[in-house]
Motif scaffolding. Structure first.
Motif, PDB file in Angstrom:
ATOM      1  N   ALA A 161      19.182  14.925  -1.065  1.00  0.00           N
ATOM      2  CA  ALA A 161      17.783  15.268  -0.794  1.00  0.00           C
ATOM      3  C   ALA A 161      17.102  15.739  -2.078  1.00  0.00           C
ATOM      4  N   ALA A 162      17.778  16.612  -2.794  1.00  0.00           N
ATOM      5  CA  ALA A 162      17.214  17.157  -4.020  1.00  0.00           C
ATOM      6  C   ALA A 162      16.876  16.047  -5.006  1.00  0.00           C
ATOM      7  N   GLU A 163      17.771  15.096  -5.084  1.00  0.00           N
ATOM      8  CA  GLU A 163      17.549  14.012  -6.012  1.00  0.00           C
ATOM      9  C   GLU A 163      16.305  13.220  -5.631  1.00  0.00           C
ATOM     10  N   LYS A 164      16.183  12.953  -4.353  1.00  0.00           N
ATOM     11  CA  LYS A 164      15.018  12.202  -3.894  1.00  0.00           C
ATOM     12  C   LYS A 164      13.736  12.965  -4.191  1.00  0.00           C
ATOM     13  N   MET A 165      13.779  14.239  -3.923  1.00  0.00           N
ATOM     14  CA  MET A 165      12.593  15.053  -4.163  1.00  0.00           C
ATOM     15  C   MET A 165      12.195  15.035  -5.623  1.00  0.00           C
ATOM     16  N   ALA A 166      13.201  15.028  -6.475  1.00  0.00           N
ATOM     17  CA  ALA A 166      12.926  15.065  -7.899  1.00  0.00           C
ATOM     18  C   ALA A 166      12.028  13.914  -8.298  1.00  0.00           C
ATOM     19  N   ARG A 167      12.092  12.844  -7.522  1.00  0.00           N
ATOM     20  CA  ARG A 167      11.337  11.662  -7.888  1.00  0.00           C
ATOM     21  C   ARG A 167       9.926  11.652  -7.302  1.00  0.00           C
ATOM     22  N   SER A 168       9.615  12.614  -6.492  1.00  0.00           N
ATOM     23  CA  SER A 168       8.330  12.511  -5.807  1.00  0.00           C
ATOM     24  C   SER A 168       7.597  13.829  -5.699  1.00  0.00           C
ATOM     25  N   ARG A 169       7.316  14.362  -6.833  1.00  0.00           N
ATOM     26  CA  ARG A 169       6.546  15.587  -6.850  1.00  0.00           C
ATOM     27  C   ARG A 169       5.259  15.433  -6.060  1.00  0.00           C
ATOM     28  N   GLY A 170       4.617  14.287  -6.221  1.00  0.00           N
ATOM     29  CA  GLY A 170       3.313  14.083  -5.620  1.00  0.00           C
ATOM     30  C   GLY A 170       3.360  14.148  -4.105  1.00  0.00           C
ATOM     31  N   GLY A 218      -4.803  14.603  -5.676  1.00  0.00           N
ATOM     32  CA  GLY A 218      -6.163  14.216  -6.033  1.00  0.00           C
ATOM     33  C   GLY A 218      -6.425  12.719  -6.107  1.00  0.00           C
ATOM     34  N   VAL A 219      -5.416  11.922  -5.917  1.00  0.00           N
ATOM     35  CA  VAL A 219      -5.616  10.466  -6.046  1.00  0.00           C
ATOM     36  C   VAL A 219      -6.776  10.004  -5.210  1.00  0.00           C
ATOM     37  N   GLN A 220      -7.427   8.957  -5.709  1.00  0.00           N
ATOM     38  CA  GLN A 220      -8.525   8.403  -4.944  1.00  0.00           C
ATOM     39  C   GLN A 220      -8.073   7.142  -4.230  1.00  0.00           C
ATOM     40  N   MET A 221      -8.646   6.951  -3.083  1.00  0.00           N
ATOM     41  CA  MET A 221      -8.289   5.795  -2.277  1.00  0.00           C
ATOM     42  C   MET A 221      -8.493   4.513  -3.077  1.00  0.00           C
ATOM     43  N   ASP A 222      -9.558   4.459  -3.805  1.00  0.00           N
ATOM     44  CA  ASP A 222      -9.824   3.266  -4.617  1.00  0.00           C
ATOM     45  C   ASP A 222      -8.669   2.971  -5.570  1.00  0.00           C
ATOM     46  N   ASP A 223      -8.160   4.021  -6.154  1.00  0.00           N
ATOM     47  CA  ASP A 223      -7.082   3.828  -7.112  1.00  0.00           C
ATOM     48  C   ASP A 223      -5.837   3.291  -6.424  1.00  0.00           C
ATOM     49  N   ILE A 224      -5.535   3.893  -5.297  1.00  0.00           N
ATOM     50  CA  ILE A 224      -4.373   3.416  -4.552  1.00  0.00           C
ATOM     51  C   ILE A 224      -4.546   1.946  -4.220  1.00  0.00           C
ATOM     52  N   ILE A 236       0.835  -1.200   0.000  1.00  0.00           N
ATOM     53  CA  ILE A 236       0.000   0.000   0.000  1.00  0.00           C
ATOM     54  C   ILE A 236       0.866   1.245   0.000  1.00  0.00           C
ATOM     55  N   LEU A 237       1.879   1.221   0.853  1.00  0.00           N
ATOM     56  CA  LEU A 237       2.751   2.391   0.910  1.00  0.00           C
ATOM     57  C   LEU A 237       3.401   2.631  -0.453  1.00  0.00           C
ATOM     58  N   GLU A 238       3.842   1.576  -1.042  1.00  0.00           N
ATOM     59  CA  GLU A 238       4.473   1.742  -2.345  1.00  0.00           C
ATOM     60  C   GLU A 238       3.483   2.289  -3.369  1.00  0.00           C
ATOM     61  N   ALA A 239       2.301   1.701  -3.352  1.00  0.00           N
ATOM     62  CA  ALA A 239       1.280   2.170  -4.286  1.00  0.00           C
ATOM     63  C   ALA A 239       0.970   3.640  -4.016  1.00  0.00           C
ATOM     64  N   GLY A 240       0.852   3.981  -2.757  1.00  0.00           N
ATOM     65  CA  GLY A 240       0.551   5.356  -2.387  1.00  0.00           C
ATOM     66  C   GLY A 240       1.621   6.289  -2.922  1.00  0.00           C
ATOM     67  N   ARG A 241       2.857   5.887  -2.729  1.00  0.00           N
ATOM     68  CA  ARG A 241       3.966   6.701  -3.207  1.00  0.00           C
ATOM     69  C   ARG A 241       3.797   6.950  -4.701  1.00  0.00           C
ATOM     70  N   LYS A 242       3.607   5.885  -5.399  1.00  0.00           N
ATOM     71  CA  LYS A 242       3.509   5.989  -6.860  1.00  0.00           C
ATOM     72  C   LYS A 242       2.282   6.817  -7.279  1.00  0.00           C
ATOM     73  N   ALA A 243       1.167   6.499  -6.637  1.00  0.00           N
ATOM     74  CA  ALA A 243      -0.069   7.174  -7.015  1.00  0.00           C
ATOM     75  C   ALA A 243       0.038   8.681  -6.768  1.00  0.00           C
ATOM     76  N   PHE A 244       0.574   9.034  -5.617  1.00  0.00           N
ATOM     77  CA  PHE A 244       0.709  10.450  -5.326  1.00  0.00           C
ATOM     78  C   PHE A 244       1.648  11.115  -6.316  1.00  0.00           C
ATOM     79  N   ALA A 245       2.712  10.399  -6.617  1.00  0.00           N
ATOM     80  CA  ALA A 245       3.676  10.970  -7.553  1.00  0.00           C
ATOM     81  C   ALA A 245       3.032  11.210  -8.911  1.00  0.00           C
ATOM     82  N   ASP A 246       2.226  10.263  -9.345  1.00  0.00           N
ATOM     83  CA  ASP A 246       1.632  10.378 -10.680  1.00  0.00           C
ATOM     84  C   ASP A 246       0.503  11.390 -10.723  1.00  0.00           C
ATOM     85  N   THR A 247      -0.369  11.324  -9.753  1.00  0.00           N
ATOM     86  CA  THR A 247      -1.634  12.021  -9.885  1.00  0.00           C
ATOM     87  C   THR A 247      -1.749  13.247  -8.982  1.00  0.00           C
TER      88      THR A 247
END
Lengths: 193, 193, 193, 193
Positions: free
Chosen positions: D105-114, D42-48, D28-39
């Motif tokens: 830190a900057a590099e990590k942030m670059a990967r997780s706008r969401g 606004g991500v929906q719980m269902d999608d996560i 779930i955490l991984e999915a959340g990370r990805k979902a937030f990053a992508d969307t």
DNA sequence: GATGAATGAGGCTTCATTCAT
DNA sequence: CATGAATGAAGCCTCATTCAT
């Protein structure tokens, strides 16, 4: 000299309007006709007003309600239909007269899907349904009677029957049926034997 | 032996749902049917939901759009009409069959404003209009063909003619015509000579 | 003399509106500004309308979409920021000018959650992001150039750098940083050596 | 041996979970990370949930609230950042250490706008803002102190300053800034003189 | 009288969260 | 425990009608 339309229109206020007011009324009716035909019962008052080249306010001055406008539109159709009936009566042959009448009606309907569309949504109280107005019924009756007497149609066809056949005709044409052919079916339905 | 439809409902995807889900779907359709019958196309989603005893959310889970629901409802009517046609085919006398069919249809229309709306209304692109589905047309054709062959109706009556006659029938009934009598006119219209 | 903007608001089409309409538009913008400042992007249209003392309908007449309103609001911020830049240019000392500009910006951000949201949020396609408008960039460039030439900031600081520094400033202030102090860091970041 | 993470995660229940439960949590955490990053936020719980390959119910068992999930996500980032700080401390040169830390830190942030996106929307009470946790602050302080003592950064740079600089860094990178370059600005902002 | 701006009840739809299976 | 169907408050927006200019 049958059926002269009374000088004062039945529904609207009887006061003689200013020339421009009358012209506006005409433009609105025309716009309404077109708008309903194009867009169906969903047209918006604003659109009709724009099409008529007047402000909504003006529209509402003439027709306090959307339904009022529709009513007026229907009334126009009814009046045209009365005129047709009158014209039919001028024909020699009662059978030919009624045939002409049905085809004439079908043709008109073909041009105004939107109007029928609008009608089917509106619930006129039985009282002020223009199609049931005295004038309309009387004019239909005149044609029917002649045809019945001449044996061109069945003896048991009443005015009500007739009106509903017309209503059905309108609907099918509105849906895309071929006016000529549907008219033939109506005639077949009322022909003796 | 034309016009057989697969017993599985053509409407929904065949995914095996949970029991309660399926029941809810049924309840919604039933509520929709009723509401649609009473109020016509104007029904409100909230009302249907309340009538079905479910939350709006549930309704929307089953039918993502109002239009989807309406479509499903219409489709059900169409299916019922197909079933009627099938039943008509079980009758010995082809003429009697078609008479029964018309009266049956008229009666149904009299009971449902929604049905009337759907039959005369358009709203569907010509493509996915359920009334024009293959199944529907085929089932009508089956009854007509038998009647034509038996000389019970004119030889030139096509399926399209038939659909439009039904459409007209719906409209007149919607307007208050007596279902029985209008049905008779339809039959008279297609009878030979 | 770069960065002059026409005095007429770039935002709305220039149609000469009725006096009350214009006033309402102003009131809506003001209400939006306030609501936006308090609540951020989450503001509700109804609330803004209420705050502005108009009906939702009016609001929607002026801004057909929530996004349209937000855009207009952001655009106003951008314009204010352009104005600030212009004001900065009136200062004698280029270094002092840029210092004033940063502090001014920080202060504004501190006051408006919406502004912060808008600056760091994205939501705008890169194309119509008001912060990236030609005018905005030009006005920033004007101040930067003067400062660069005067040796008040590093020679390699680009407009993009600047915009992003501002964006970071907004974010930290949004998170609770002291505007003054964060502004100082920004200045320290761009100072030569 | 500073900063060992306590064996029981601060926020979640301390009971040792079943193996599959723990695995679900991870997914779930991984999915959340990805979902937030992508969307974005606004991500929906269902999608996560779908992304994680579990039902929503399961998701809610692990994180009773969307905010809880976001919190957990942030916490992960914080922990990673603490780990980075610890790693920085292993470097000989305090100045180099802090440089490495910022770039990392900057590099990590670059990967997780969401993630940042989500953060800026959530209002953690000052108490349970993970970025302000004791562990986080302590680990930052350790690196800063060494750098201050070595004269690698200004003597007046506090942990708070640092956190906010990081916050700004995240925002600008989220908006599209070049991580390397923005990191340089941060370093320039804190360097002596 | 004409105009078109303002109004606001009401419609459709979403989505975080709960709960029966 | 996992699942995903159900829930319904709340949000955005429309459009017939009113009213100030």
């Amino acid at each position: 000299m049958a059926g002269q339309t009374s000088p004062a229109p039945a529904t609207a206020e009887a006061r003689p309007q200013r020339a421009d007011a009358r012209r506006n009324r005409e433009r609105i009716l025309e716009a309404g006709r077109k708008a309903f035909a194009d867009t169906g019962r969903g047209v918006q008052m604003d659109d009709i007003a724009r099409l008529a080249g007047v402000g909504v306010g003006t529209l509402y001055r003439h027709f306090p309600t959307k339904e009022d406008l529709v009513l007026a539109l229907v009334q126009q159709s009814v009046e045209a239909s009365i005129a047709s009936a009158r014209e039919a009566l001028t024909r020699e042959d009662p059978g030919e007269a009624i045939e002409w009448l049905v085809h004439e009606a079908a043709e008109k309907m073909a041009r105004s899907r939107g109007l029928r569309d609008a009608m089917s949504g509106i619930e006129f109280g039985d009282d002020n349904n223009p199609w049931q107005s005295k004038d309309k019924r009387r004019s239909s009756e005149a044609v029917l009677e002649r045809a019945r007497d001449a044996g061109a149609i069945r003896a048991d066809v009443t005015v009500d029957d007739w009106q509903w056949l017309m209503c059905g005709l309108a609907a099918s044409i509105a849906d895309g049926a071929d006016p000529e052919r549907q008219a033939e079916f109506v005639l077949a339905a009322v022909r003796p034997r």
